[in-house]
Design a protein around this motif. Structure first.
Motif, PDB file in Angstrom:
ATOM      1  N   GLY A  42       0.770  -1.306   0.092  1.00 60.13           N
ATOM      2  CA  GLY A  42      -0.033  -0.013  -0.197  1.00 60.13           C
ATOM      3  C   GLY A  42       0.945   1.341  -0.071  1.00 60.13           C
ATOM      4  N   SER A  43       0.233   2.409  -0.157  1.00 62.36           N
ATOM      5  CA  SER A  43       1.057   3.573  -0.216  1.00 62.36           C
ATOM      6  C   SER A  43       1.620   4.048   1.171  1.00 62.36           C
ATOM      7  CB  SER A  43       0.339   4.911  -0.979  1.00 62.36           C
ATOM      8  OG  SER A  43      -1.169   4.701  -0.347  1.00 62.36           O
ATOM      9  N   THR A  44       0.527   3.634   2.305  1.00 62.78           N
ATOM     10  CA  THR A  44       0.922   4.365   3.644  1.00 62.78           C
ATOM     11  C   THR A  44       2.585   3.771   3.889  1.00 62.78           C
ATOM     12  OG1 THR A  44      -1.246   4.012   3.867  1.00 62.78           O
ATOM     13  CG2 THR A  44       0.251   4.150   5.994  1.00 62.78           C
ATOM     14  N   PRO A  45       2.964   2.564   3.891  1.00 65.14           N
ATOM     15  CA  PRO A  45       4.115   2.001   4.443  1.00 65.14           C
ATOM     16  C   PRO A  45       5.381   2.757   3.721  1.00 65.14           C
ATOM     17  CG  PRO A  45       3.159   0.243   3.477  1.00 65.14           C
ATOM     18  CD  PRO A  45       1.944   1.175   3.323  1.00 65.14           C
ATOM     19  N   MET A  71       1.542  -9.759   4.261  1.00 66.71           N
ATOM     20  CA  MET A  71       0.281  -9.751   4.559  1.00 66.71           C
ATOM     21  C   MET A  71      -0.692 -10.588   3.472  1.00 66.71           C
ATOM     22  SD  MET A  71      -1.011  -6.467   6.290  1.00 66.71           S
ATOM     23  CE  MET A  71      -1.398  -6.909   7.921  1.00 66.71           C
ATOM     24  N   ASP A  72      -0.321 -10.119   2.325  1.00 64.69           N
ATOM     25  CA  ASP A  72      -1.638 -10.824   1.341  1.00 64.69           C
ATOM     26  C   ASP A  72      -1.042 -10.396  -0.137  1.00 64.69           C
ATOM     27  OD1 ASP A  72      -1.320  -7.946   1.504  1.00 64.69           O
ATOM     28  OD2 ASP A  72      -3.392  -7.545   1.954  1.00 64.69           O
ATOM     29  N   GLU A  73      -1.620 -10.707  -0.974  1.00 64.69           N
ATOM     30  CA  GLU A  73      -1.386 -10.880  -2.553  1.00 64.69           C
ATOM     31  C   GLU A  73      -2.584 -11.251  -3.545  1.00 64.69           C
ATOM     32  OE1 GLU A  73       0.107 -10.093  -5.018  1.00 64.69           O
ATOM     33  OE2 GLU A  73       2.155 -10.977  -5.067  1.00 64.69           O
ATOM     34  N   GLY A 142     -11.780   0.009   6.900  1.00 61.60           N
ATOM     35  CA  GLY A 142     -11.433  -0.683   8.113  1.00 61.60           C
ATOM     36  C   GLY A 142     -10.700  -2.020   7.798  1.00 61.60           C
ATOM     37  N   HIS A 143     -10.574  -2.387   6.630  1.00 58.68           N
ATOM     38  CA  HIS A 143      -9.654  -3.846   6.389  1.00 58.68           C
ATOM     39  C   HIS A 143      -8.643  -3.741   6.756  1.00 58.68           C
ATOM     40  CE1 HIS A 143      -8.972  -2.672   2.022  1.00 58.68           C
ATOM     41  NE2 HIS A 143      -8.124  -2.835   2.628  1.00 58.68           N
ATOM     42  N   ILE A 144      -8.137  -5.018   7.520  1.00 59.30           N
ATOM     43  CA  ILE A 144      -6.807  -5.236   7.607  1.00 59.30           C
ATOM     44  C   ILE A 144      -6.344  -6.106   6.673  1.00 59.30           C
ATOM     45  CG2 ILE A 144      -5.094  -5.920   9.326  1.00 59.30           C
ATOM     46  CD1 ILE A 144      -6.915  -5.213  11.336  1.00 59.30           C
ATOM     47  N   SER A 171      -8.193   0.601  -7.757  1.00 56.33           N
ATOM     48  CA  SER A 171      -8.216   0.888  -9.007  1.00 56.33           C
ATOM     49  C   SER A 171      -7.111   2.007  -9.384  1.00 56.33           C
ATOM     50  CB  SER A 171      -9.551   1.069  -9.627  1.00 56.33           C
ATOM     51  OG  SER A 171     -10.040   2.358  -9.228  1.00 56.33           O
ATOM     52  N   ARG A 172      -6.762   2.994  -8.568  1.00 57.10           N
ATOM     53  CA  ARG A 172      -5.624   3.884  -8.797  1.00 57.10           C
ATOM     54  C   ARG A 172      -4.549   3.339  -9.161  1.00 57.10           C
ATOM     55  NH1 ARG A 172      -5.539   3.527  -3.291  1.00 57.10           N
ATOM     56  NH2 ARG A 172      -3.623   4.189  -1.963  1.00 57.10           N
ATOM     57  N   PHE A 173      -4.113   2.115  -8.885  1.00 55.30           N
ATOM     58  CA  PHE A 173      -2.971   1.508  -9.176  1.00 55.30           C
ATOM     59  C   PHE A 173      -2.950   0.734 -10.535  1.00 55.30           C
ATOM     60  CE2 PHE A 173      -2.907   1.373  -4.361  1.00 55.30           C
ATOM     61  CZ  PHE A 173      -1.862   2.531  -4.343  1.00 55.30           C
ATOM     62  N   LYS A 207      -8.995  10.330   4.480  1.00 57.13           N
ATOM     63  CA  LYS A 207      -9.825   9.178   4.224  1.00 57.13           C
ATOM     64  C   LYS A 207      -9.842   7.838   5.088  1.00 57.13           C
ATOM     65  CE  LYS A 207      -9.468   9.643  -0.747  1.00 57.13           C
ATOM     66  NZ  LYS A 207      -8.613   9.015  -1.962  1.00 57.13           N
ATOM     67  N   LYS A 208      -8.675   7.894   6.110  1.00 62.24           N
ATOM     68  CA  LYS A 208      -8.851   6.854   7.062  1.00 62.24           C
ATOM     69  C   LYS A 208      -9.432   7.177   8.277  1.00 62.24           C
ATOM     70  CE  LYS A 208      -6.441   4.422   4.084  1.00 62.24           C
ATOM     71  NZ  LYS A 208      -5.141   3.975   4.109  1.00 62.24           N
ATOM     72  N   ALA A 209      -9.948   8.641   8.687  1.00 56.79           N
ATOM     73  CA  ALA A 209     -10.714   9.238   9.670  1.00 56.79           C
ATOM     74  C   ALA A 209     -11.800   8.069  10.222  1.00 56.79           C
ATOM     75  CB  ALA A 209     -11.133  10.472   9.578  1.00 56.79           C
TER      76      ALA A 209
HETATM   77  C1  GLP Z   1      -4.632  -2.481   0.401  1.00 55.23           C
HETATM   78  C2  GLP Z   1      -4.013  -3.525   1.121  1.00 55.23           C
HETATM   79  C3  GLP Z   1      -3.774  -3.228   2.640  1.00 55.23           C
HETATM   80  C4  GLP Z   1      -3.655  -1.678   2.843  1.00 55.23           C
HETATM   81  C5  GLP Z   1      -4.913  -1.110   2.074  1.00 55.23           C
HETATM   82  C6  GLP Z   1      -4.539   0.306   2.183  1.00 55.23           C
HETATM   83  O1  GLP Z   1      -6.122  -3.172   0.358  1.00 55.23           O
HETATM   84  N1  GLP Z   1      -4.349  -5.063   1.130  1.00 55.23           N
HETATM   85  O2  GLP Z   1      -3.041  -4.163   3.294  1.00 55.23           O
HETATM   86  O3  GLP Z   1      -3.451  -1.534   4.282  1.00 55.23           O
HETATM   87  O4  GLP Z   1      -4.676  -1.265   0.738  1.00 55.23           O
HETATM   88  O5  GLP Z   1      -3.725   1.078   1.208  1.00 55.23           O
HETATM   89  P1  GLP Z   1      -3.299   2.394   1.480  1.00 55.23           P
HETATM   90  O6  GLP Z   1      -1.977   2.403   2.221  1.00 55.23           O
HETATM   91  O7  GLP Z   1      -2.499   2.636  -0.090  1.00 55.23           O
HETATM   92  O8  GLP Z   1      -3.892   3.500   1.727  1.00 55.23           O
END
Ligand code: GLP
Length: 263
Positions: A42-45, A71-73, A142-144, A171-173, A207-209
């Motif tokens: 994701g963009s956050t890390p 975490m995921d793929e 709120g998904h992890i 979809s922005r990616f 957006k995460k508020a």
């Molecule tokens: C995806 C990932 C998540 C991530 C989320 C937020 O859905 N699977 O792990 O936390 O996006 O992404 P961003 O950090 O770009 O907002």
């Protein structure tokens, strides 16, 4: 649960990178006793990864004895696909630090046997005992990882179908074309995440508020997977001021006061 509030995205990235570095160093990892780190995409890390790479380049931090689990793929994207999480991780982190290839664990979205792939992933984590620090981002809903609203709060690594909201957000990616976003994914479960010794979730921006409101002030609820952090014995949510905009003023003051007293 700790709620760490920083001024902005850059300060959050700095806090996260310094915390990861501190945890790795304090653990004094060796080849036989590696530090096990759970990692997000994701963009956050991105800012955190950039700073961790700098620490490595300045010889302040080594990843030689660090083991990672992502975490995921996306299902159906191979490592060459620019939007696969495998590609993301190598481009933005693994290619730039000294982590041995054998220490990197990622779910294979090209597998033909999803159940087996997921079970082997769970087994691989268990073979190290546990993940010491699991870092995550959070979706607007709120998904992890890819545990969408309604996911079992005790779920394990498995296949998930993405919601329309997540497909639209991601979809922005994919050239802003939702039809190009894979609809199914492999993801660690919320139970897998919660088994970690410590969890750190990073959320930045307006957006995460809403997610932060439900995580901090709401009840534990499968419709807001992030709220499970309240049940973790060592849970940290790290956010910027913008992500606190739906919290009550006294909630923000309360958590800031507590953190100000720590030294
Ligand atoms: C995806 C990932 C998540 C991530 C989320 C937020 O859905 N699977 O792990 O936390 O996006 O992404 P961003 O950090 O770009 O907002």
């Amino acid at each position: 649960m700790r709620l760490i509030i920083q001024n902005n995205y850059d300060d959050c990235s700095r806090w996260a990178a310094q915390y990861v570095a501190y945890k790795i160093k304090a653990f004094r990892p060796t080849a036989k006793k590696p530090f096990v780190l759970g990692l997000p995409t994701g963009s956050t890390p991105l800012g955190m990864y950039k700073l961790l790479i700098e620490m490595y380049q300045q010889k302040k931090l080594s990843f030689e004895n660090v083991v990672t689990f992502n975490m995921d793929e996306y299902i159906g994207l191979d490592g060459k696909h620019p939007q696969s999480y495998r590609h993301f991780m190598y481009e933005n982190f693994f290619n730039h630090v000294n982590i041995p290839a054998a220490n990197i664990h990622m779910l294979n979205g090209m597998t033909k046997d999803y159940a087996k792939e997921c079970q082997l992933y769970e087994n691989a984590i268990k073979s190290y005992g546990k993940i010491h620090l699991f870092i995550g981002g959070v979706g607007e809903d709120g998904h992890i990882a890819f545990n969408e609203p309604g996911s079992s709060l005790s779920s394990r690594t498995r296949v998930k179908t993405l919601t329309k909201e997540t497909i639209a957000a991601n979809s922005r990616f994919f050239d802003n074309d939702p039809t190009k976003v894979p609809q199914t994914v492999l993801t660690i479960g919320i139970g897998t995440f919660m088994d970690a010794e410590e969890v750190l979730l990073i959320a930045t921006g307006n957006k995460k508020a809403r997610a932060i409101h439900h995580a901090v002030e709401g009840s534990i609820n499968h419709m807001w997977p992030i709220s499970i952090t309240q049940m973790h014995q060592h849970g940290i949510i790290l956010c910027d001021e913008a992500a606190t905009s739906e919290l009550r003023a006294d909630t923000v003051r309360y958590f800031k006061d507590i953190e100000a007293q720590k030294f």
